[in-house]
Scaffold this motif. Structure first.
Motif, mmCIF file in Angstrom:
data_model
loop_
_atom_site.group_PDB
_atom_site.id
_atom_site.type_symbol
_atom_site.label_atom_id
_atom_site.label_comp_id
_atom_site.label_asym_id
_atom_site.label_seq_id
_atom_site.Cartn_x
_atom_site.Cartn_y
_atom_site.Cartn_z
ATOM 1 N N GLU A 173 -1.302 5.379 -5.882
ATOM 2 C CA GLU A 173 -1.640 4.335 -4.944
ATOM 3 C C GLU A 173 -0.967 3.050 -4.935
ATOM 4 O O GLU A 173 -1.220 2.383 -3.720
ATOM 5 C CB GLU A 173 -3.174 4.165 -4.914
ATOM 6 N N LYS A 174 -0.354 2.642 -5.902
ATOM 7 C CA LYS A 174 0.351 1.470 -6.018
ATOM 8 C C LYS A 174 1.716 1.431 -5.528
ATOM 9 O O LYS A 174 2.573 2.021 -6.111
ATOM 10 C CB LYS A 174 0.426 0.795 -7.499
ATOM 11 N N LYS A 175 2.061 1.114 -4.176
ATOM 12 C CA LYS A 175 3.059 1.388 -3.522
ATOM 13 C C LYS A 175 4.241 0.571 -4.163
ATOM 14 O O LYS A 175 4.253 -0.563 -4.062
ATOM 15 C CB LYS A 175 2.766 1.225 -1.961
ATOM 16 N N LYS A 176 5.474 1.156 -4.130
ATOM 17 C CA LYS A 176 6.712 0.649 -4.568
ATOM 18 C C LYS A 176 7.762 0.970 -3.792
ATOM 19 O O LYS A 176 7.748 1.888 -3.091
ATOM 20 C CB LYS A 176 6.897 1.160 -6.115
ATOM 21 N N VAL A 177 8.573 -0.008 -3.772
ATOM 22 C CA VAL A 177 9.990 -0.025 -3.033
ATOM 23 C C VAL A 177 11.063 -0.566 -3.820
ATOM 24 O O VAL A 177 10.748 -1.323 -4.750
ATOM 25 C CB VAL A 177 10.061 -0.725 -1.697
ATOM 26 N N GLY A 178 12.263 0.164 -3.783
ATOM 27 C CA GLY A 178 13.166 -0.152 -4.650
ATOM 28 C C GLY A 178 14.608 0.257 -4.057
ATOM 29 O O GLY A 178 14.802 1.056 -2.922
ATOM 30 N N THR A 198 5.865 8.157 -16.257
ATOM 31 C CA THR A 198 6.186 8.847 -14.986
ATOM 32 C C THR A 198 6.051 7.754 -14.104
ATOM 33 O O THR A 198 4.967 7.456 -13.486
ATOM 34 C CB THR A 198 5.579 10.035 -14.788
ATOM 35 N N LEU A 199 7.340 7.402 -13.254
ATOM 36 C CA LEU A 199 6.992 6.569 -12.053
ATOM 37 C C LEU A 199 6.387 7.370 -10.749
ATOM 38 O O LEU A 199 6.890 8.277 -10.468
ATOM 39 C CB LEU A 199 8.250 5.954 -11.750
ATOM 40 N N ARG A 200 5.357 6.781 -10.332
ATOM 41 C CA ARG A 200 4.710 7.194 -8.951
ATOM 42 C C ARG A 200 4.504 6.033 -8.130
ATOM 43 O O ARG A 200 4.620 4.917 -8.447
ATOM 44 C CB ARG A 200 3.419 8.040 -9.417
ATOM 45 N N GLY A 201 4.194 6.546 -6.998
ATOM 46 C CA GLY A 201 4.080 5.622 -5.919
ATOM 47 C C GLY A 201 5.390 5.135 -5.289
ATOM 48 O O GLY A 201 5.350 4.160 -4.390
ATOM 49 N N ILE A 202 6.332 6.052 -5.299
ATOM 50 C CA ILE A 202 7.440 5.501 -4.641
ATOM 51 C C ILE A 202 7.429 5.683 -2.987
ATOM 52 O O ILE A 202 7.435 6.944 -2.601
ATOM 53 C CB ILE A 202 8.855 6.310 -5.037
ATOM 54 N N THR A 203 7.121 4.642 -2.260
ATOM 55 C CA THR A 203 6.892 4.951 -0.958
ATOM 56 C C THR A 203 8.253 4.321 -0.187
ATOM 57 O O THR A 203 8.205 5.246 1.025
ATOM 58 C CB THR A 203 5.912 3.815 -0.690
ATOM 59 N N HIS A 204 8.933 3.686 -0.667
ATOM 60 C CA HIS A 204 10.386 3.366 0.296
ATOM 61 C C HIS A 204 11.417 3.056 -0.884
ATOM 62 O O HIS A 204 11.219 2.830 -1.860
ATOM 63 C CB HIS A 204 10.036 2.185 0.945
ATOM 64 N N ASP A 205 12.577 3.254 -0.262
ATOM 65 C CA ASP A 205 13.804 3.042 -1.025
ATOM 66 C C ASP A 205 14.899 2.782 -0.133
ATOM 67 O O ASP A 205 15.231 3.276 1.071
ATOM 68 C CB ASP A 205 14.295 4.431 -1.578
ATOM 69 N N LYS A 218 -0.871 -9.966 -9.025
ATOM 70 C CA LYS A 218 -0.007 -10.039 -7.792
ATOM 71 C C LYS A 218 0.518 -8.546 -7.742
ATOM 72 O O LYS A 218 0.132 -8.189 -6.371
ATOM 73 C CB LYS A 218 1.265 -10.963 -8.068
ATOM 74 N N ILE A 219 0.991 -8.047 -8.439
ATOM 75 C CA ILE A 219 1.456 -6.651 -8.110
ATOM 76 C C ILE A 219 0.424 -5.651 -7.795
ATOM 77 O O ILE A 219 0.431 -4.645 -7.002
ATOM 78 C CB ILE A 219 2.521 -6.047 -9.105
ATOM 79 N N ASN A 220 -0.716 -5.690 -8.583
ATOM 80 C CA ASN A 220 -1.985 -4.880 -8.524
ATOM 81 C C ASN A 220 -2.571 -5.063 -7.261
ATOM 82 O O ASN A 220 -2.947 -4.222 -6.426
ATOM 83 C CB ASN A 220 -2.995 -5.387 -9.562
ATOM 84 N N ALA A 221 -2.335 -6.342 -6.611
ATOM 85 C CA ALA A 221 -3.210 -6.619 -5.225
ATOM 86 C C ALA A 221 -2.421 -6.299 -4.261
ATOM 87 O O ALA A 221 -2.773 -6.407 -2.787
ATOM 88 C CB ALA A 221 -3.568 -8.124 -5.382
ATOM 89 N N SER A 222 -0.872 -6.347 -4.363
ATOM 90 C CA SER A 222 -0.015 -6.176 -3.296
ATOM 91 C C SER A 222 -0.067 -4.761 -2.621
ATOM 92 O O SER A 222 -0.122 -3.947 -3.113
ATOM 93 C CB SER A 222 1.432 -6.387 -3.503
ATOM 94 N N GLU A 223 0.237 -5.021 -1.372
ATOM 95 C CA GLU A 223 0.204 -3.650 -0.508
ATOM 96 C C GLU A 223 1.530 -3.077 -0.834
ATOM 97 O O GLU A 223 1.882 -1.772 -0.818
ATOM 98 C CB GLU A 223 0.158 -3.961 0.937
ATOM 99 N N LEU A 224 2.591 -3.637 -1.241
ATOM 100 C CA LEU A 224 3.951 -2.946 -1.642
ATOM 101 C C LEU A 224 4.562 -4.052 -2.623
ATOM 102 O O LEU A 224 4.840 -5.247 -2.262
ATOM 103 C CB LEU A 224 4.645 -2.875 -0.452
#
Length: 908
Positions: free
Chosen positions: A394-399, A415-422, A326-332
Motif C-alpha cells: 500500500e505504500k507506493k514507491k517510485v524509483g 522484500t520490497l513491495r509497493g513498486i508503483t512507478h519506475d 513523511k514517507i508514511n503519510a505520502s501518496e508516493l
C-alpha cells in the motif's frame, strides 16, 4: 617539462575531419533529435590537439561553399561527389559557432580550398621560423612535409615527418605530388595514368626521380603500362596543377591573427545546452564546488542551483522519525539505495534516500567508512523500523530501476513491495531509442545537469567505493537522485497518460514484468558444473584435433587465433580468393568471409568450426561453472528490460539467450541446465510467432487461412511459389519458402535470398514476385508501414508499443534503408515481445492462484522455461498452452509447443 626551441603553429583541416567524424562516429543526436556526431568528433579532436601540443598559434580551416580556381581549370573537378548529407550540412553552422566560441581562429576563404589556405599559412609560418603541425586525414597534404613541418592524423594517431613519410610511401615528400599525379585522385575526380597504382608510381618515381623525367622517358616503359603512360602525357601537367596545394594564395590572416582568443562561456553554455554537448561546459565555471577532497579523493562539484533545493542528511533518530512520518503519510515516495557494489547479488546497503515533494529530499547514511566517518544510525535497527514501510504494497514507491534496489534489500532479508512507478520504464515506453539513465533523463526532461557517480567516486585505478565517499558528498548525490527521480516521474507519467495505449503497455506489461524478472533472477537456474567441466575438456581435445587437421591442410603450423597468420596462410600461401578487405586494405578473415570460402575450401570450413568450438568453450563451458552461486548451485542471470528498442528482453552475466542450438556441441551445453531431484524442466515455445503476427497485421487472406487451418505454412507457401501441391513439395522447396517467409520479415533482398538458398538472383527475385502475387496483403502491409513510419517517425505493435525509427528520414541511404527494413520487422518483433511478457504475467498469476510450487526460471526469445515438481506436471501441461495461447486475440490462432525433460536440451 621540455621547452620547445621554436614556437608552434597547429593548423587543423576542419573539412577533412568534418566528413571523417560524421562517418566514423555513431548516429549521435541531441534530446531534440538534432544530429551531433560530426560536431562531437571535431570538437573532441580540437580539445585533444590543444591538450597534447599546447600550440602558440592555431587555426581551424574549412572549405567555403562554391567553386574554386580548380573548377575553372577543370570543370569536372569533384563533379562526381554527391551533395553533402543533410544531417551533416546542418551541423556546420553550430560547429563553426562553437569553434569560434572556444577561442580558435576559424578561417573560411572563398575561391580556394582549405588545403591551399593551410599550405599558405604553413609557408608564412616556416618563413617566420615557426614550427608547423598540420592535423589532417588527407594524404594529399604529404606534399607539404619538409623540415619543421609534419602531419598528424588524430583519428589514427599517425604522425608523419620527412622520415616517416619516406618509410610509408617509399619516396620523399618532395616527390609526393608527382607520385599522386601518376595514380590520380579519385576523391577529387582527377584521373592519373589509367590502371597505374601506388606500387607502379612509386617504382617510376624512385627510378626516374620526377614526373617530368618519367614523361621524358615514357618510351622506355614497355607493355600496356607504357602505352597508357604515353596516352596520359598531355593530361598529366594539368593533373599535377590540379593536385598541387598552393602556398601563395592571398589571405587576410597573418600569423599574429592565429592566437587563441578567450573562451565565450555564455555562448558555449547555450550551444552545449541546445545540442547536449557536455564537453563544452567548463566544470569549474558551471558548477559551484562546496567540498574539496584530498589529492587522493575525487572532488565534488555541486550545481549552482542548490539554493532552490532542500536536501537533508539523516544522522539522528529525531530526523529519522520526522522523515519516516513523511514517507508514511505520502501518496508516493521516491526511493533509492546506495550500495557497495553494482552487482545486485553482491551489493550491500550503504544508505537510502527519499523524496516526497519536488526539490526536497533526504539521505540516510548507514555504512559509510570514509575518513570523515561520523556516527550513523545502526543498519539493523533502521531496517527493522523501515521494513513495514518497505514491504507494504500500500505504500507506493517510485524509483529508477527499482529491480536493482529490490535485490539489494533482499540481500538484507527485506522484500520490497509497493513498486508503483519506475522512471526507467516510463522513459523506455515513451522513447525506447534514447538513453534512460537518470543523468540523461534529467538533462532531457528537466534541463538539469546532475552529479555523476564518477564525479564523487572517481574512476579507473583511483576509484573508491561509495562507502568510502565522504558523507556530505554522498548525501547531496543520493538526495539529488531521489529528488530528480520524483520530478522526472511527474513529467513522464503525464506524457504517458496522454496516450492511453502507451500507458497500458507501461502499466499492464512492463511494471508487472519487472517483479517477475526479479523473481526469476533471484531463483536462478540449477547448473551441473561437473558436466560443463567435462564438456570443456572434450572441447579442448576437439580443438587440438581440429588444429592439427588445419595445420595439415596448410602444410605448416600456425596460430589459429591470429587473424594475421590466417590471412598469410589463406591468401598468400594457399592463394584463396579475396572476398573482401579490411579498412586497412588487407584481406578480411571475418566469419562471413570464412563462410563463403568454406563452400569450396575445407581449411576455411575447419577454421569456422574451430572458432565456434573455441567460443563455446570460453563463453560457456569454462565460464559458467565459475558463475555458479556456491550457496545455491545456481546461476543468476540479469534480465534487462530497457535495452532493446523492440521491447525484447536481454540477458547478461551470463547471457542465456545466445547459447547456440544449431550444433550438437551447442545443444550439449543446455544439458547442463538441469532440474533438481523430484522436478522436471518444461519448455513452452510459441510456434512461428512472428509469421502469425505478420498474418494478423497484414490481414492477408492466404496467410490467415493457412494458419487458421493449421497448415504447415512453409509447405503451403512452397506449393504456391512452385505451382505444386503441398504433398509434392520437396524439402528443398520448403526450405526456400521458409527462407522467404522469414526473410521478408527481416527485409531480405533478392540478393540475400539467392545467397541463402544458393540460387541465381533472378530465380530468387522470381520466387519473391510469386510470393507477393500469392500474398498481396503482405506487400500492401509492407508498403503502408514504410509510409506510416516516414510520416510519424515510429511504428507500433499490436498492443500500441511505439518503436521509434530515428533514421527513417535520413539523407544517408544506407541508414534510411536500414530503418525501412526495421519498420517492417519491428512490429513483429515488438508484438512477439509483448506477447511473451503477457504470457509470463498470466502464467505467474495462474501459478500463484493455484498455489503451485512450479517456478518460471528462464525466458529465451519466444520460449519460457519452468521448473516443475513432478506431481504438478499434468497441471502445468494443461495450464501453459491455455494461458499462453489466449493472452491476446489475433486473426490467427497462437500455438504453443511443450517439451519436458530432466534438462533444458531434453525439454526443448
Amino acid at each position: 617539462m621540455s621547452v620547445r626551441a621554436k614556437p608552434l603553429l597547429v593548423l587543423v583541416d576542419g573539412s577533412s575531419y568534418l566528413y571523417r567524424a560524421y562517418h566514423a562516429l555513431p548516429d549521435l543526436r541531441s534530446h531534440t533529435g538534432f544530429p551531433t556526431g560530426a560536431m562531437v568528433g571535431v570538437l573532441n579532436m580540437l580539445r585533444r590537439l590543444e591538450h597534447d601540443y599546447k600550440p602558440d598559434y592555431l587555426a581551424c580551416v574549412f572549405d567555403a561553399k562554391g567553386p574554386t580556381f580548380r573548377h575553372e581549370l577543370y570543370p569536372d573537378y569533384k563533379s562526381h561527389r554527391p551533395p553533402m548529407p543533410s544531417d551533416l550540412a546542418q551541423q556546420i553552422a553550430p560547429l563553426h559557432e562553437a569553434i569560434s566560441a572556444l577561442g580558435w581562429p576559424l578561417i573560411v576563404e572563398e575561391g580556394v580550398e582549405a588545403d591551399d589556405v593551410i599550405g599558405t599559412l604553413a609557408h608564412h609560418a616556416l618563413t617566420a621560423q615557426v614550427e608547423v603541425l598540420i592535423s589532417t586525414g588527407d594524404k594529399d597534404m604529404v606534399q607539404l612535409i619538409k623540415p619543421h613541418l609534419s602531419l598528424m592524423n588524430t583519428m589514427t594517431n599517425e604522425k608523419l615527418d620527412e622520415q616517416a613519410a619516406q618509410e610509408k610511401y617509399g619516396i620523399h615528400p618532395s616527390q609526393f605530388i608527382d607520385y599522386l599525379t601518376l595514380i590520380g585522385d579519385s576523391a577529387d575526380n582527377v584521373p592519373g595514368v589509367h590502371k597505374v597504382g601506388p606500387k607502379t608510381a612509386q617504382k617510376w618515381i624512385s627510378e626516374y626521380g620526377t614526373l617530368n623525367a618519367v614523361m621524358e622517358r615514357a618510351s622506355e616503359v614497355k607493355g600496356a603500362l607504357g602505352e597508357r603512360l604515353k596516352e596520359a602525357l598531355t593530361w598529366l601537367p594539368q593533373a599535377r596543377e590540379l593536385l598541387t596545394i598552393r602556398c601563395d594564395v592571398p589571405l587576410r590572416h597573418t600569423l599574429d591573427d592565429l592566437i587563441k582568443s578567450p573562451r565565450q562561456e555564455e555562448v558555449l553554455l547555450a550551444i552545449a545546452k541546445t545540442y547536449d554537448l557536455r564537453q563544452l561546459m567548463r566544470e569549474e565555471q558551471l558548477l559551484t564546488a562546496t567540498t574539496q577532497a584530498s589529492n587522493e579523493n575525487p572532488v565534488q562539484h555541486i550545481p549552482a542551483t542548490t539554493q532552490d533545493k532542500d536536501y537533508q542528511t539523516i544522522l539522528l533518530w529525531q530526523d529519522f522519525e520526522e522523515w519516516f512520518s513523511k514517507i508514511n503519510a505520502s501518496e508516493l515516495t521516491a526511493f533509492d539505495t546506495e550500495t557497495t557494489s553494482l552487482d545486485p547479488f553482491q551489493a550491500q546497503l550503504v544508505g537510502m534516500s527519499f523524496a516526497v515533494t519536488p526539490y526536497e529530499a533526504a539521505y540516510l547514511p548507514l555504512q559509510h567508512q570514509g575518513p570523515d566517518r561520523v556516527d550513523q544510525l545502526p543498519l539493523q535497527e533502521v531496517l527493522e523500523k523501515l521494513k513495514i514501510w518497505l514491504e507494504s504494497p500500500e505504500k507506493k514507491k517510485v524509483g529508477q530501476n527499482l529491480k536493482f534496489d529490490a535485490h539489494v534489500l533482499a540481500n538484507h532479508g527485506v522484500t520490497l513491495r509497493g513498486i508503483t512507478h519506475d522512471t526507467l520504464l516510463e522513459s523506455y515506453i515513451l522513447e525506447s531509442h534514447l538513453p534512460h539513465n537518470l543523468e540523461s533523463l534529467a538533462k532531457r526532461h528537466l534541463g538539469e545537469d546532475t552529479l555523476s557517480y564518477e564525479s564523487i567516486t572517481g574512476k579507473g585505478a583511483k576509484a573508491i567505493g561509495f562507502e568510502q565517499v565522504a558523507i556530505d558528498k554522498a548525501s547531496y548525490y543520493a538526495a539529488e537522485d531521489a529528488d530528480i527521480t520524483y520530478r522526472i516521474h511527474q513529467k513522464l507519467i503525464t506524457e504517458l497518460s496522454a496516450t492511453p495505449k502507451l500507458f497500458d503497455v507501461y502499466h499492464d506489461i512492463e511494471l508487472p514484468i519487472q517483479t517477475i524478472l526479479w523473481e526469476m533472477e533471484r531463483e536462478g537456474v540449477l547448473i551441473d558444473a561437473n558436466l560443463l567441466l567435462k564438456q570443456s575438456d572434450q572441447l579442448g581435445q576437439q580443438l587440438i584435433d581440429i588444429e592439427n587437421q588445419v595445420h595439415q591442410l596448410a602444410g605448416r603450423p600456425f596460430n589459429l587465433n591470429s587473424p594475421k597468420q590466417i590471412q598469410e596462410i589463406l591468401f598468400q600461401q594457399l592463394s584463396l580468393p579475396v572476398i573482401k578487405k579490411t579498412p586497412k586494405g588487407d584481406p578480411s578473415t571475418d566469419e562471413s568471409v570464412l563462410q563463403e570460402l568454406a563452400l569450396d575450401y575445407p581449411i576455411a570450413k575447419q577454421l569456422l568450426f574451430y572458432r565456434s568450438l573455441a567460443k563455446l568453450k570460453s563463453t560457456y563451458t569454462d565460464k559458467l561453472p565459475r558463475m555458479v552461486n556456491p550457496h545455491t548451485g545456481r546461476v543468476h542471470t540479469h534480465y534487462a528490460q530497457a535495452v532493446a528498442v523492440t521491447g525484447r528482453l536481454s540477458s547478461s552475466d551470463p547471457n542465456l539467450q545466445n547459447i547456440p542450438i544449431r550444433t550438437a556441441e551447442g545443444r550439449r551445453i543446455r544439458e547442463a541446465f538441469i532440474a533438481p531431484p523430484g522436478k522436471l524442466l518444461v519448455s513452452a515455445d510459441y510456434s512461428q510467432i512472428e509469421l502469425r503476427i505478420m498474418a494478423h497485421l497484414s490481414q492477408d487472406a492466404g496467410l490467415v487461412e493457412a494458419f487458421s487451418q493449421g497448415l504447415d505454412v512453409h509447405r503451403a507457401t512452397a506449393a504456391e511459389i512452385f505451382a505444386t501441391t503441398p504433398d509434392e513439395v520437396t524439402d528443398e522447396q520448403r526450405r526456400a519458402a521458409k527462407a522467404i517467409n522469414f526473410g521478408l520479415i527481416y527485409g531480405m533482398s533478392a540478393f540475400g535470398l539467392a545467397k541463402q538458398i544458393n540460387c541465381e538472383r533472378s530465380a530468387a527475385q522470381a520466387y519473391m514476385d510469386k510470393y507477393f502475387q500469392r500474398y498481396p496483403g503482405v506487400q500492401r502491409y509492407m508498403s503502408e508501414t514504410r509510409e506510416s513510419a516516414k510520416k510519424h517517425g515510429f511504428v507500433e505493435t499490436v498492443l500500441g508499443r511505439r518503436l521509434w525509427l530515428p533514421d527513417i528520414r535520413q539523407g544517408n541511404p544506407m541508414r534510411r534503408q536500414g530503418a525501412e527494413r526495421a519498420a517492417i520487422n519491428a512490429p513483429m518483433q515488438g508484438t512477439a515481445a509483448d506477447l511473451i511478457k503477457l504470457a509470463m504475467i498470466k502464467v505467474t498469476e495462474d501459478i500463484q492462484r493455484l498455489k503451485l510450487q512450479s517456478r518460471l526460471i528462464m525466458q529465451v526469445h519466444d520460449e519460457l522455461i519452468l521448473e516443475v515438481p513432478t506431481e504438478e506436471k499434468d497441471t502445468i501441461n494443461e495450464l501453459l498452452p491455455q494461458a499462453m495461447e489466449n493472452v491476446v486475440s489475433l486473426n490467427v490462432p497462437l500455438k504453443v509447443e511443450l517439451g519436458w525433460g530432466q534438462n533444458w536440451d531434453a525439454a526443448h
